[in-house]
Motif scaffolding. Structure first.
Motif, PDB file in Angstrom:
ATOM      1  N   GLU A   1       0.809  -1.219   0.000  1.00 25.12           N
ATOM      2  CA  GLU A   1       0.000   0.000   0.000  1.00 25.12           C
ATOM      3  C   GLU A   1       0.845   1.274   0.000  1.00 25.12           C
ATOM      4  O   GLU A   1       0.321   2.364   0.170  1.00 25.12           O
ATOM      5  N   GLU A   2       2.130   1.144  -0.239  1.00 21.05           N
ATOM      6  CA  GLU A   2       3.043   2.263  -0.073  1.00 21.05           C
ATOM      7  C   GLU A   2       3.115   3.216  -1.267  1.00 21.05           C
ATOM      8  O   GLU A   2       3.506   4.359  -1.116  1.00 21.05           O
ATOM      9  N   ILE A   3       2.747   2.779  -2.469  1.00 19.07           N
ATOM     10  CA  ILE A   3       3.029   3.569  -3.663  1.00 19.07           C
ATOM     11  C   ILE A   3       1.941   3.383  -4.723  1.00 19.07           C
ATOM     12  O   ILE A   3       1.316   2.338  -4.808  1.00 19.07           O
ATOM     13  N   GLU A   4       1.759   4.414  -5.525  1.00 15.50           N
ATOM     14  CA  GLU A   4       0.813   4.351  -6.633  1.00 15.50           C
ATOM     15  C   GLU A   4       1.383   3.452  -7.737  1.00 15.50           C
ATOM     16  O   GLU A   4       2.587   3.459  -7.988  1.00 15.50           O
ATOM     17  N   PRO A   5       0.530   2.696  -8.415  1.00 16.48           N
ATOM     18  CA  PRO A   5       1.024   1.777  -9.454  1.00 16.48           C
ATOM     19  C   PRO A   5       1.829   2.455 -10.560  1.00 16.48           C
ATOM     20  O   PRO A   5       2.836   1.912 -11.008  1.00 16.48           O
ATOM     21  N   HIS A   6       1.428   3.643 -10.993  1.00 14.23           N
ATOM     22  CA  HIS A   6       2.166   4.299 -12.085  1.00 14.23           C
ATOM     23  C   HIS A   6       3.574   4.689 -11.648  1.00 14.23           C
ATOM     24  O   HIS A   6       4.506   4.656 -12.436  1.00 14.23           O
ATOM     25  N   ILE A   7       3.760   5.030 -10.372  1.00 11.17           N
ATOM     26  CA  ILE A   7       5.094   5.364  -9.874  1.00 11.17           C
ATOM     27  C   ILE A   7       5.947   4.100  -9.775  1.00 11.17           C
ATOM     28  O   ILE A   7       7.129   4.111 -10.114  1.00 11.17           O
ATOM     29  N   LEU A   8       5.335   3.013  -9.349  1.00 11.83           N
ATOM     30  CA  LEU A   8       6.039   1.730  -9.311  1.00 11.83           C
ATOM     31  C   LEU A   8       6.582   1.390 -10.701  1.00 11.83           C
ATOM     32  O   LEU A   8       7.754   1.029 -10.862  1.00 11.83           O
ATOM     33  N   LEU A   9       5.740   1.535 -11.725  1.00  9.94           N
ATOM     34  CA  LEU A   9       6.164   1.231 -13.096  1.00  9.94           C
ATOM     35  C   LEU A   9       7.245   2.187 -13.592  1.00  9.94           C
ATOM     36  O   LEU A   9       8.193   1.771 -14.260  1.00  9.94           O
ATOM     37  N   GLN A  10       7.137   3.468 -13.256  1.00  9.63           N
ATOM     38  CA  GLN A  10       8.155   4.438 -13.674  1.00  9.63           C
ATOM     39  C   GLN A  10       9.513   4.096 -13.076  1.00  9.63           C
ATOM     40  O   GLN A  10      10.539   4.175 -13.751  1.00  9.63           O
TER      41      GLN A  10
ATOM     42  N   SER B   1      16.646   1.182  -6.169  1.00 12.83           N
ATOM     43  CA  SER B   1      17.224   1.799  -4.970  1.00 12.83           C
ATOM     44  C   SER B   1      18.752   1.837  -5.013  1.00 12.83           C
ATOM     45  O   SER B   1      19.370   2.574  -4.252  1.00 12.83           O
ATOM     46  N   ASN B   2      19.370   1.089  -5.927  1.00  9.26           N
ATOM     47  CA  ASN B   2      20.827   1.092  -6.066  1.00  9.26           C
ATOM     48  C   ASN B   2      21.327   1.992  -7.187  1.00  9.26           C
ATOM     49  O   ASN B   2      22.528   2.015  -7.437  1.00  9.26           O
ATOM     50  N   LEU B   3      20.429   2.709  -7.849  1.00  7.17           N
ATOM     51  CA  LEU B   3      20.870   3.588  -8.926  1.00  7.17           C
ATOM     52  C   LEU B   3      21.652   4.754  -8.339  1.00  7.17           C
ATOM     53  O   LEU B   3      21.132   5.492  -7.499  1.00  7.17           O
ATOM     54  N   PRO B   4      22.887   4.939  -8.772  1.00  6.82           N
ATOM     55  CA  PRO B   4      23.717   5.984  -8.178  1.00  6.82           C
ATOM     56  C   PRO B   4      23.356   7.394  -8.612  1.00  6.82           C
ATOM     57  O   PRO B   4      23.563   8.340  -7.868  1.00  6.82           O
ATOM     58  N   THR B   5      22.761   7.573  -9.798  1.00  9.33           N
ATOM     59  CA  THR B   5      22.531   8.912 -10.324  1.00  9.33           C
ATOM     60  C   THR B   5      21.093   9.377 -10.232  1.00  9.33           C
ATOM     61  O   THR B   5      20.800  10.510 -10.523  1.00  9.33           O
ATOM     62  N   LEU B   6      20.170   8.487  -9.845  1.00  9.97           N
ATOM     63  CA  LEU B   6      18.765   8.875  -9.763  1.00  9.97           C
ATOM     64  C   LEU B   6      18.296   8.816  -8.327  1.00  9.97           C
ATOM     65  O   LEU B   6      18.509   7.836  -7.645  1.00  9.97           O
ATOM     66  N   SER B   7      17.660   9.867  -7.888  1.00  5.63           N
ATOM     67  CA  SER B   7      16.977   9.797  -6.603  1.00  5.63           C
ATOM     68  C   SER B   7      15.571   9.303  -6.852  1.00  5.63           C
ATOM     69  O   SER B   7      15.116   9.232  -7.989  1.00  5.63           O
ATOM     70  N   SER B   8      14.835   8.983  -5.824  1.00  2.00           N
ATOM     71  CA  SER B   8      13.455   8.527  -5.985  1.00  2.00           C
ATOM     72  C   SER B   8      12.608   9.558  -6.713  1.00  2.00           C
ATOM     73  O   SER B   8      11.776   9.231  -7.518  1.00  2.00           O
ATOM     74  N   ASP B   9      12.824  10.848  -6.447  1.00  2.00           N
ATOM     75  CA  ASP B   9      12.034  11.887  -7.075  1.00  2.00           C
ATOM     76  C   ASP B   9      12.284  11.952  -8.579  1.00  2.00           C
ATOM     77  O   ASP B   9      11.387  12.196  -9.352  1.00  2.00           O
ATOM     78  N   GLU B  10      13.532  11.737  -9.016  1.00  5.99           N
ATOM     79  CA  GLU B  10      13.843  11.798 -10.433  1.00  5.99           C
ATOM     80  C   GLU B  10      13.199  10.657 -11.188  1.00  5.99           C
ATOM     81  O   GLU B  10      12.854  10.797 -12.346  1.00  5.99           O
ATOM     82  N   GLY B  11      13.030   9.507 -10.566  1.00 11.22           N
ATOM     83  CA  GLY B  11      12.402   8.375 -11.221  1.00 11.22           C
ATOM     84  C   GLY B  11      10.914   8.533 -11.383  1.00 11.22           C
ATOM     85  O   GLY B  11      10.273   7.787 -12.098  1.00 11.22           O
ATOM     86  N   ASP B  12      10.320   9.532 -10.728  1.00 13.97           N
ATOM     87  CA  ASP B  12       8.870   9.739 -10.769  1.00 13.97           C
ATOM     88  C   ASP B  12       8.441  10.587 -11.950  1.00 13.97           C
ATOM     89  O   ASP B  12       7.268  10.834 -12.135  1.00 13.97           O
ATOM     90  N   LYS B  13       9.352  11.068 -12.767  1.00 13.58           N
ATOM     91  CA  LYS B  13       8.995  11.937 -13.886  1.00 13.58           C
ATOM     92  C   LYS B  13       8.363  11.173 -15.010  1.00 13.58           C
ATOM     93  O   LYS B  13       8.539  10.048 -15.205  1.00 13.58           O
TER      94      LYS B  13
END
Length: 59
Positions: A17-26, A47-59
């Motif tokens: 229940e932690e995240i929206e499905p579209h964010i999971l897919l992104q 979570s191991n990506l060195p250059t992307l934060s969680s916020d950047e993956g949400d675009k």
């Protein structure tokens, strides 16, 4: 002789229940493309990506 088969895998994990499905897919998609960029036969966790934060993956 046939060409070898290779695989690239990207994944993101979270509580149900932690995240929206579209964010999971992104985020999984961002990890997949990172795996493809890093070479053949790679498995990358978002979570191991060195250059992307969680916020950047949400675009």
């Amino acid at each position: 002789m046939s060409d070898p088969i290779t695989i690239s895998i990207g994944y993101f994990t979270c509580e149900k229940e932690e995240i929206e499905p579209h964010i999971l897919l992104q985020r999984a998609d961002a990890a997949l493309y990172a795996a493809k960029r890093s070479g053949r036969n790679r498995v990358i966790d978002f979570s191991n990506l060195p250059t992307l934060s969680s916020d950047e993956g949400d675009k």
